[in-house]
Design an enzyme around this catalytic site. Structure first.
Site, PDB file in Angstrom:
ATOM      1  N   VAL A   4      -4.691  -0.425   3.229  1.00  0.00           N
ATOM      2  CA  VAL A   4      -4.130   0.920   3.185  1.00  0.00           C
ATOM      3  C   VAL A   4      -2.800   0.856   2.459  1.00  0.00           C
ATOM      4  CG1 VAL A   4      -3.338   2.884   4.533  1.00  0.00           C
ATOM      5  CG2 VAL A   4      -5.249   1.504   5.367  1.00  0.00           C
ATOM      6  N   CYS A   5      -2.633   1.733   1.469  1.00  0.00           N
ATOM      7  CA  CYS A   5      -1.372   1.854   0.755  1.00  0.00           C
ATOM      8  C   CYS A   5      -0.968   0.495   0.175  1.00  0.00           C
ATOM      9  CB  CYS A   5      -0.317   2.431   1.696  1.00  0.00           C
ATOM     10  SG  CYS A   5       1.147   3.094   0.865  1.00  0.00           S
ATOM     11  N   VAL A   6       0.258   0.031   0.441  1.00  0.00           N
ATOM     12  CA  VAL A   6       0.731  -1.217  -0.164  1.00  0.00           C
ATOM     13  C   VAL A   6       0.147  -2.441   0.523  1.00  0.00           C
ATOM     14  CG1 VAL A   6       2.840  -0.166  -1.036  1.00  0.00           C
ATOM     15  CG2 VAL A   6       2.846  -1.236   1.222  1.00  0.00           C
TER      16      VAL A   6
END
Length: 332
Positions: free
Chosen positions: A118-120
């Site tokens: 998720v995300c970074v």
């Protein structure tokens, strides 16, 4: 539809982790449990190095359910790797990549059927070598850094999420909800994912992450009659559907039906039916190799010419060009 039994979902916890990355997916999977007549089989656990409380980037403390060593002893269905950032002197976001955590991600991934970030969190997967040779996405603010740090990764910052084989990457914090919906759609079917999306009052993203299954959710009507009609249209989209047919189904006059659609959905019955058919055609073009004749038939257009005209009107391109850009590679 896949078997619904026994799916262990492990969310990786570590100091400074983004809170929504951690709490978003469990909420979506809990709604899947609620929305299915049969148990969805999801068990979500939060895992960390120890059982000590973890302080998230938001300052909220979270208690792990198990240690990494505990969950590594068995099989994992889905591993969710969230991310964390720190700001440099110029207030630019820099992903946190702890080498010890990367080692644990490698260990857990080896026990996992499906790996997600998720995300970074994509930076952690990349550091673990899990994205080499694959397309992947991450938050737009760190995409260039991901590409620079890991040239073997084919970084694409545009999609909401990307699936490559058994590895899924999400583009942003809120994309964890979209990604979780896509996982539910793969496990339990789009109908269940659609019901969950409605509970979340959000759009259901397609597996490609490029477009939205927007028609059933674009506006929730306030009357049961229109909701029944919308579902009736979805169920019978391949069949001829006229205003008279829908009016008879709803036990109202043609004129009253048109007024209902205008009031509740802001459109006409004909326009709404066409939008549903175009959305179904988009799904067919993304997820199958069916001929245009077949797509036109199953979506209720009748002829390819009618499909092309409607597609140009609604999407601004041709079905062939749309498939070329958004066809989802099938997992062997």
């Amino acid at each position: 539809m896949a078997d619904t039994g026994g799916r262990l979902i492990v969310v990786v916890l570590f100091e400074g982790v983004d809170l929504l990355d951690v709490t978003g997916p469990p909420e979506v999977f809990s709604l899947a449990l609620r929305e299915t007549d049969e148990a969805a089989g999801y068990e979500v656990v939060l895992a960390a190095r120890t059982l000590d409380p973890v302080t998230t980037g938001a300052g909220v403390r979270v208690l792990p359910d198990r240690t990494f060593a505990d969950v590594a002893a068995g099989a994992i269905d889905t591993l969710i790797v969230p991310g964390a950032v720190e700001l440099d002197a110029e207030r630019r976001a820099r992903p946190l990549v702890d080498p010890d955590l990367v080692d644990w991600v490698k260990v857990l991934a080896a026990r996992t059927h499906r790996i997600t970030s998720v995300c970074v969190g994509a930076h952690l997967l990349a550091a673990a070598g899990l994205l080499d040779g694959k397309r992947a996405t991450t938050h737009w603010s760190t995409a260039s850094q991901l590409a620079a740090d890991h040239p073997a990764v084919k970084v694409d910052a545009d999609p909401i999420f990307i699936r490559e084989d058994n590895v899924w990457t999400g583009a942003g914090i809120s994309a964890c909800l979209d990604l979780s919906l896509a996982l539910i759609a793969e496990d339990l079917g789009e109908a269940v994912a659609l019901r969950v999306a409605r509970q979340l009052v959000m759009y259901l993203k397609r597996p490609s992450g490029q477009s939205q299954f927007s028609v059933p959710l674009e506006q929730v009507s306030t009357t049961r009659r229109i909701e029944d009609l919308r579902h009736h249209i979805l169920r019978h989209v391949a069949e001829p559907l006229t205003v008279g047919d829908l009016a008879a189904y709803a036990h109202v006059s043609d004129r009253h039906l048109t007024r209902l659609f205008k009031t509740e959905l802001g459109t006409t019955p004909h326009a709404y039916i066409e939008s549903v058919r175009v959305e179904k055609a988009r799904h067919e073009l993304e997820s199958s190799d069916a001929t245009l004749e077949r797509v036109a038939s199953v979506c209720g257009f009748g002829t390819v010419d009618t499909l092309v005209r409607a597609f140009r009107r609604r999407v601004g391109t041709t079905p062939t060009e749309y498939r070329r850009r958004f066809r989802v590679p099938q997992t062997p």
